[in-house]
Each structure stands twice: as structure tokens, then as C-alpha cells.
Scaffold this motif. Sequence first.
Motif, PDB file in Angstrom:
ATOM      1  N   ARG A  33       0.835  -1.188   0.000  1.00  0.00           N
ATOM      2  CA  ARG A  33       0.000   0.000   0.000  1.00  0.00           C
ATOM      3  C   ARG A  33       0.879   1.250   0.000  1.00  0.00           C
ATOM      4  NH1 ARG A  33      -5.163  -1.606   2.199  1.00  0.00           N
ATOM      5  NH2 ARG A  33      -5.533   0.450   3.090  1.00  0.00           N
ATOM      6  N   CYS A  36      -2.235   8.002  -0.134  1.00  0.00           N
ATOM      7  CA  CYS A  36      -2.951   8.799  -1.129  1.00  0.00           C
ATOM      8  C   CYS A  36      -2.327  10.190  -1.148  1.00  0.00           C
ATOM      9  CB  CYS A  36      -4.435   8.895  -0.764  1.00  0.00           C
ATOM     10  SG  CYS A  36      -5.352  10.134  -1.734  1.00  0.00           S
ATOM     11  N   LYS A  41      -4.113   8.953   3.406  1.00  0.00           N
ATOM     12  CA  LYS A  41      -4.494   7.641   3.927  1.00  0.00           C
ATOM     13  C   LYS A  41      -3.797   6.526   3.152  1.00  0.00           C
ATOM     14  CE  LYS A  41      -7.581   9.239   6.901  1.00  0.00           C
ATOM     15  NZ  LYS A  41      -7.421   9.099   8.365  1.00  0.00           N
ATOM     16  N   SER A  42      -3.546   5.420   3.829  1.00  0.00           N
ATOM     17  CA  SER A  42      -2.902   4.273   3.201  1.00  0.00           C
ATOM     18  C   SER A  42      -3.894   3.555   2.289  1.00  0.00           C
ATOM     19  CB  SER A  42      -2.392   3.308   4.278  1.00  0.00           C
ATOM     20  OG  SER A  42      -1.833   2.155   3.688  1.00  0.00           O
ATOM     21  N   ARG A  43      -3.539   3.401   1.018  1.00  0.00           N
ATOM     22  CA  ARG A  43      -4.449   2.803   0.043  1.00  0.00           C
ATOM     23  C   ARG A  43      -3.728   1.774  -0.837  1.00  0.00           C
ATOM     24  NH1 ARG A  43      -8.502   4.531   2.959  1.00  0.00           N
ATOM     25  NH2 ARG A  43      -9.195   6.668   2.570  1.00  0.00           N
ATOM     26  N   CYS A  47      -7.544   5.539  -4.099  1.00  0.00           N
ATOM     27  CA  CYS A  47      -8.196   6.045  -2.898  1.00  0.00           C
ATOM     28  C   CYS A  47      -9.695   6.070  -3.141  1.00  0.00           C
ATOM     29  CB  CYS A  47      -7.698   7.445  -2.553  1.00  0.00           C
ATOM     30  SG  CYS A  47      -8.479   8.113  -1.054  1.00  0.00           S
ATOM     31  N   TYR A  48     -10.443   5.374  -2.307  1.00  0.00           N
ATOM     32  CA  TYR A  48     -11.891   5.283  -2.485  1.00  0.00           C
ATOM     33  C   TYR A  48     -12.641   6.453  -1.839  1.00  0.00           C
ATOM     34  CZ  TYR A  48     -10.919   2.777   1.907  1.00  0.00           C
ATOM     35  OH  TYR A  48     -10.434   2.406   3.147  1.00  0.00           O
ATOM     36  N   VAL A  54      -3.290   5.420  -6.733  1.00  0.00           N
ATOM     37  CA  VAL A  54      -2.083   5.617  -5.936  1.00  0.00           C
ATOM     38  C   VAL A  54      -0.966   6.074  -6.875  1.00  0.00           C
ATOM     39  CG1 VAL A  54      -2.763   3.942  -4.188  1.00  0.00           C
ATOM     40  CG2 VAL A  54      -1.416   3.189  -6.169  1.00  0.00           C
ATOM     41  N   ASN A  80     -17.217   2.642   2.308  1.00  0.00           N
ATOM     42  CA  ASN A  80     -16.513   3.101   1.114  1.00  0.00           C
ATOM     43  C   ASN A  80     -15.658   2.017   0.477  1.00  0.00           C
ATOM     44  OD1 ASN A  80     -17.523   5.743   1.146  1.00  0.00           O
ATOM     45  ND2 ASN A  80     -15.946   6.442   2.558  1.00  0.00           N
ATOM     46  N   GLY A  81     -14.902   1.306   1.294  1.00  0.00           N
ATOM     47  CA  GLY A  81     -13.984   0.318   0.763  1.00  0.00           C
ATOM     48  C   GLY A  81     -14.649  -0.891   0.143  1.00  0.00           C
TER      49      GLY A  81
END
Length: 307
Positions: A33, A36, A41-43, A47-48, A54, A80-81
Motif C-alpha cells: 500500500r 494517497c 491515507k494508506s491505500r 483512494c476510495y 495511488v 466506502n472500501g
Amino acid sequence: MNPKNRIAKACDDRPFEGLIITNTEPLSSLSSRSACPRCGKSRMYFCYVCFIPVPALEGKIPYCKLPIKVDIIKHKGEINGKSTAAHAAVLAPRDVTVYTYPDIPDYPTDGKVVLLFPGAEAKSVRDLFNQQQNQPSYSEIMLSQLPVGYNVGTLMKKIVTRKDNHEIYHVQELPINHVVIIDSTWNQCRGIYADKRIQKLPTIVLQNRPSQFWRHQKGSPRWYLSTIESLHQLVLELHLCAWGRSENYKFHLTDYYPVHNPDQNHPQCDPYVGQYDNLLFFFVFMYSKLHQLYKHEDLLAYKRPMS
């Protein structure tokens, strides 16, 4: 999956065969990961929340140009995810906007904006073209002839073959320019539909397509599509009705639609050759990745009834 349903079985054997989708190798090559660049945030992959890929995938994923504008209205309780709405926003950023209910626009009632929602008054995509030509609609002709058990509160249970199903309308422009899609579970969806800003919109319904989404929704049949599958099916139907398909394009969901004859004098026609198939770029990759870990027949989502 209901073993008695041959349509679902045929679709499950090779569900994406024939789709024109960009090679997903850039996704496979990611091993970790990353942050973003917008929210930090870690994606993984994209990024949702910000709807951007990314950094490692910048310039390596396909972008789709859609024939209409799309608003996706998310229920605030939707995770979201787990939603595929982000797929659409990342892959078609110029045409797709995601709203979280109740923060939604007040839509015009000019007939050019429609809501994708099944119901007694819903029209098929082909009806949108028939209305322009003052032809009878699907509901006017076929509703009284549907098989016992038809439920107007769900998607159509079968593709009804009519003479004009083999017609290409050769239009200069599509009968609609904007669609609203509700992204939520079925129970959440009813609450959003009750909003007066939504209820005033004319509704349309899609032809049946067994969902390949791996997320199980208890009590819903396989005809209930994920958001990204619904969007792909919608623009596919719009394009096929308007301009037909190329003789070189062969996907099982287009078998009911006619091939565009290049010898006819219709310069406005741009036959379908997979223009919107990359909407399923992330979806097909994730489906394949999941099926490397689990057997298709063991997943609850594919055991749902077809009705």
C-alpha cells in the motif's frame, strides 16, 4: 448459484470473455500500500475517498469517456472500501460524480435526467428511444404478457424478444444525457428513493445480467448488480440501441443486439467495440484475484437465487 439456471451457468463459466479491457499487469505488480497524495491515507490501487489512483499507478490505468454524465448517490452507511462506486469515479473522472446522501443536487425534470431504479413505472433503455419515435413502450405492450411471478419491484426476470429488439435507431444524440444511480443496499436504497428530489425523476430498468460481484447481500437475487456493473450495462445498452455493435465485438451480453452494417449511410453511428469495457478494469482484476483464493461455487454471493 441455482444449478437449474442455464443463463447464469453460462455466464459464470467465462463471465468476462470478449470484453476489451486493458491489461491489469500494473495492478498485479503492486506489492504494498501507499499514501494517497491527497488525503494521506494508506491505500491499495486507488483512494476510495478521493477517487484517484495511488502514485505508482499514475498514468498506468485506463480512463473511460462516457456518453452521459453520471451521478452516484451513496448512502452514508455504505462502507466506502466495499463499494464499487469508486471504480467509476476513478476510471471516468470527467463524467462521474459521487455524492453522499442527503447532500445531492436538485435535478431538472426535462426528461434528459433519469434514475436507474426498478419499479412499476420504469422504462427499459429501448423505451427511451421508442418514446422519441412515438412507439409503444415495453410496459404498454408486454406487461400483461409477462410470466407468472414477475415482480415489478425487481429487475426484469428475462429478456423479452421483440421485433424491434433487432433495431438500431441511428440517432444523432442519445435520448438522455444524465443518469442518477443509488449506491447502497436494497434496504438503504428505498430510503433515498423516498426523497422528493429523487422521486420526481423518470426511472429506467436494465436488461437482466447475472451479477459477478463477490459481496453477498442476503435476500437479494443474482440479478441485483453492483454499481459498476449497473453503469457498464447501462452505457452498453444505450450505445447498442443507438448505434449497434461491430461485427468483430463478441460478448455474450450483446448477443441480442444487431450488428451495425457499415455499408448503410449512417455516418453518425459509432458501433460498439468495447468503448466502455474498461469501466470493469478494477472489477475484473479483483474478481480474478479473489477467485485465486476461493472456488466460485463456495462463495455465498454466487449461490443467490436468480429470482
